[in-house]
Design an enzyme around this catalytic site. Structure first.
Site, PDB file in Angstrom:
ATOM      1  N   GLN A 137       0.871  -1.175   0.000  1.00  0.00           N
ATOM      2  CA  GLN A 137       0.000   0.000   0.000  1.00  0.00           C
ATOM      3  C   GLN A 137       0.904   1.220   0.000  1.00  0.00           C
ATOM      4  O   GLN A 137       1.670   1.433   0.945  1.00  0.00           O
ATOM      5  CB  GLN A 137      -0.916   0.023   1.222  1.00  0.00           C
ATOM      6  CG  GLN A 137      -1.898   1.196   1.171  1.00  0.00           C
ATOM      7  CD  GLN A 137      -2.632   1.416   2.462  1.00  0.00           C
ATOM      8  OE1 GLN A 137      -2.047   1.861   3.445  1.00  0.00           O
ATOM      9  NE2 GLN A 137      -3.917   1.106   2.482  1.00  0.00           N
ATOM     10  N   TYR A 157      -6.179  10.742   4.267  1.00  0.00           N
ATOM     11  CA  TYR A 157      -4.806  11.010   3.870  1.00  0.00           C
ATOM     12  C   TYR A 157      -4.810  11.757   2.533  1.00  0.00           C
ATOM     13  O   TYR A 157      -5.862  12.116   2.016  1.00  0.00           O
ATOM     14  CB  TYR A 157      -4.003   9.708   3.845  1.00  0.00           C
ATOM     15  CG  TYR A 157      -3.874   9.112   5.236  1.00  0.00           C
ATOM     16  CD1 TYR A 157      -3.173   9.784   6.237  1.00  0.00           C
ATOM     17  CD2 TYR A 157      -4.490   7.912   5.570  1.00  0.00           C
ATOM     18  CE1 TYR A 157      -3.074   9.265   7.524  1.00  0.00           C
ATOM     19  CE2 TYR A 157      -4.397   7.389   6.855  1.00  0.00           C
ATOM     20  CZ  TYR A 157      -3.695   8.069   7.825  1.00  0.00           C
ATOM     21  OH  TYR A 157      -3.600   7.577   9.101  1.00  0.00           O
ATOM     22  N   ARG A 208      -7.826   2.195  -2.608  1.00  0.00           N
ATOM     23  CA  ARG A 208      -8.604   2.132  -1.368  1.00  0.00           C
ATOM     24  C   ARG A 208      -9.395   3.422  -1.162  1.00  0.00           C
ATOM     25  O   ARG A 208      -8.853   4.518  -1.271  1.00  0.00           O
ATOM     26  CB  ARG A 208      -7.689   1.894  -0.161  1.00  0.00           C
ATOM     27  CG  ARG A 208      -8.480   1.371   1.050  1.00  0.00           C
ATOM     28  CD  ARG A 208      -7.610   1.002   2.211  1.00  0.00           C
ATOM     29  NE  ARG A 208      -8.225  -0.085   2.985  1.00  0.00           N
ATOM     30  CZ  ARG A 208      -8.022  -0.287   4.282  1.00  0.00           C
ATOM     31  NH1 ARG A 208      -7.236   0.512   4.963  1.00  0.00           N
ATOM     32  NH2 ARG A 208      -8.602  -1.294   4.888  1.00  0.00           N
ATOM     33  N   GLY A 211      -8.459  -7.561   9.266  1.00  0.00           N
ATOM     34  CA  GLY A 211      -7.501  -6.705   9.942  1.00  0.00           C
ATOM     35  C   GLY A 211      -7.144  -7.205  11.321  1.00  0.00           C
ATOM     36  O   GLY A 211      -6.301  -8.076  11.496  1.00  0.00           O
ATOM     37  N   ARG A 212      -7.823  -6.648  12.347  1.00  0.00           N
ATOM     38  CA  ARG A 212      -7.455  -6.946  13.738  1.00  0.00           C
ATOM     39  C   ARG A 212      -7.527  -8.439  14.066  1.00  0.00           C
ATOM     40  O   ARG A 212      -6.730  -8.945  14.864  1.00  0.00           O
ATOM     41  CB  ARG A 212      -8.369  -6.164  14.683  1.00  0.00           C
ATOM     42  CG  ARG A 212      -8.109  -4.655  14.680  1.00  0.00           C
ATOM     43  CD  ARG A 212      -9.237  -3.908  15.368  1.00  0.00           C
ATOM     44  NE  ARG A 212     -10.480  -4.067  14.651  1.00  0.00           N
ATOM     45  CZ  ARG A 212     -11.691  -4.216  15.213  1.00  0.00           C
ATOM     46  NH1 ARG A 212     -11.799  -4.236  16.529  1.00  0.00           N
ATOM     47  NH2 ARG A 212     -12.772  -4.348  14.468  1.00  0.00           N
TER      48      ARG A 212
END
Length: 377
Positions: free
Chosen positions: A110, A182, A230, A344-345
């Site tokens: 990424q 971002y 993304r 993810g987590r």
């Protein structure tokens, strides 16, 4: 459904290969990008190599790495986050690629520019200015300075160089971080993009920077090298804001990206089961696929019973996030609402998550807790 039947269904639905461009992923499970800050000096080391390879060996089909900075002085906010330039860092990434491939996985970096999320004086280039579309922070306050056309051109060139390097050192594709407030997302979002030139205005104008960036990356790599993009509605610390209020606004922003060369959209949500717009059960990935015809990746609390807010915002939930079933997820995959599932987590807590789910060993899954962020395992 019986436990055995559920396990067979999970294996059947998730074990299907997926092909886009020249990349074939062995199954529908991806690792979501998660910043870990375990790369001293911005160089992925042996611990980082093992971290990704361990998950590929346990059945994750596609690894999407943590965000890694493009070669632009204002891109980063820490010298412990990996960069995607310099022979030392690229050699570290090449070893990550090698070991993930040996373990049977596919991998995409990424690539990232944080924009206004950077603090003045932050490493790895403390002398660099904070740049953003309009010199406005996510909270609406003035910060840093607005990007000039020269700045825009330099950032786009840096992303194109990173894309070319990704292909050169053996990655299977790459992801552009256009989400979470971002830099790329700061152009997409009206609250941070108040420019009066061709890069600001209505949704179709606000997407111009991203579309030019995608087109430059597309030109820098071979036609079969996949570009993942993304997106998100929510922004860092602003979890209820929306980039697009309607499907029509979303389509206006996504269509130029498709035309510029995006192959896959990675649609970031806090909870994958939440409908994106009224009148439909489709989540953001589902709407994106419907509107563009492109393949999509869903993400958001997969395998867990609550989103990530309690990890970062005290008082918003339990300290420990419990394991949850994925029957709803499998329903959606079966009807092709989206194509891949990013975890993810749950994968931070349990590197063997994919192997356990695919083999029906869900009783062995490990819950996620905040203290797991303190180690790279």
């Amino acid at each position: 459904m019986s436990i055995n039947g559920s396990a067979e269904r999970a294996a059947q639905v998730l074990s299907r290969p997926f092909t886009v461009g020249g990349m074939t992923v062995p199954n529908r499970i991806a690792m979501a990008p998660m910043t870990r800050m375990f790369s001293p000096g911005g160089v992925p080391n042996a611990d980082v190599v093992a971290y990704y390879a361990r998950r590929a060996a346990a059945g994750v089909g596609l690894i999407i790495t943590e965000g890694t900075y493009v070669e632009h002085p204002s891109a980063g906010l820490s010298d412990s986050v990996p960069r995607f330039y310099g022979e030392d860092a690229l050699a570290g990434w090449a070893e990550v690629v090698k070991q993930v491939h040996l373990a049977g996985g596919r991998i995409a970096p990424q690539i990232w520019h944080v924009g206004v999320s950077r603090e003045e004086g932050a490493p790895p280039h403390p002398e660099a200015p904070v740049l953003s579309p309009s010199g406005i922070g996510l909270n609406g306050e003035p910060v840093g300075r607005a990007m000039t056309q020269d700045d825009v051109d330099a950032v786009i060139a840096a992303f194109a160089d990173a894309a070319a390097n990704a292909e050169r050192i053996g990655f299977d594709g790459f992801e552009l971080h256009g989400a979470h407030g971002y830099l790329i997302d700061q152009f997409l979002w009206g609250a941070t993009n108040r420019r009066g030139d061709d890069y600001g205005g209505d949704p179709a104008s606000r997407v111009r920077f991203a579309a030019e960036l995608v087109a430059a990356c597309r030109k820098a790599v071979s036609a079969e090298f996949p570009i993942i993009f993304r997106t998100s509605q929510w922004k860092q610390d602003h979890y209820d804001v929306r980039m697009a209020e309607t499907p029509q606004e979303l389509e206006a922003m996504l269509t130029p990206l498709v035309e510029a060369g995006v192959d896959v959209f990675h649609s970031s949500t806090r909870r994958y089961w939440t409908p994106e717009f009224e009148g439909s059960d489709l989540n953001l990935a589902g709407w994106t696929k419907k509107l563009t015809g492109k393949s999509t990746i869903t993400v958001g609390s997969v395998g867990l019973n609550q989103d990530f807010l309690p990890t970062f915002v005290p008082g918003t939930g339990s300290e420990q996030t419990q394991v949850a079933d994925i029957e709803n997820l499998l329903d959606r995959l079966e009807r092709d609402e989206f194509d891949l599932v990013a975890v993810g987590r749950a994968l931070l807590a349990d590197p063997e998550w994919a192997a356990k789910v695919l083999s029906g060993r869900t009783a062995e899954l490990v819950p996620f807790s905040k203290d797991q962020l303190g180690t790279l395992h």
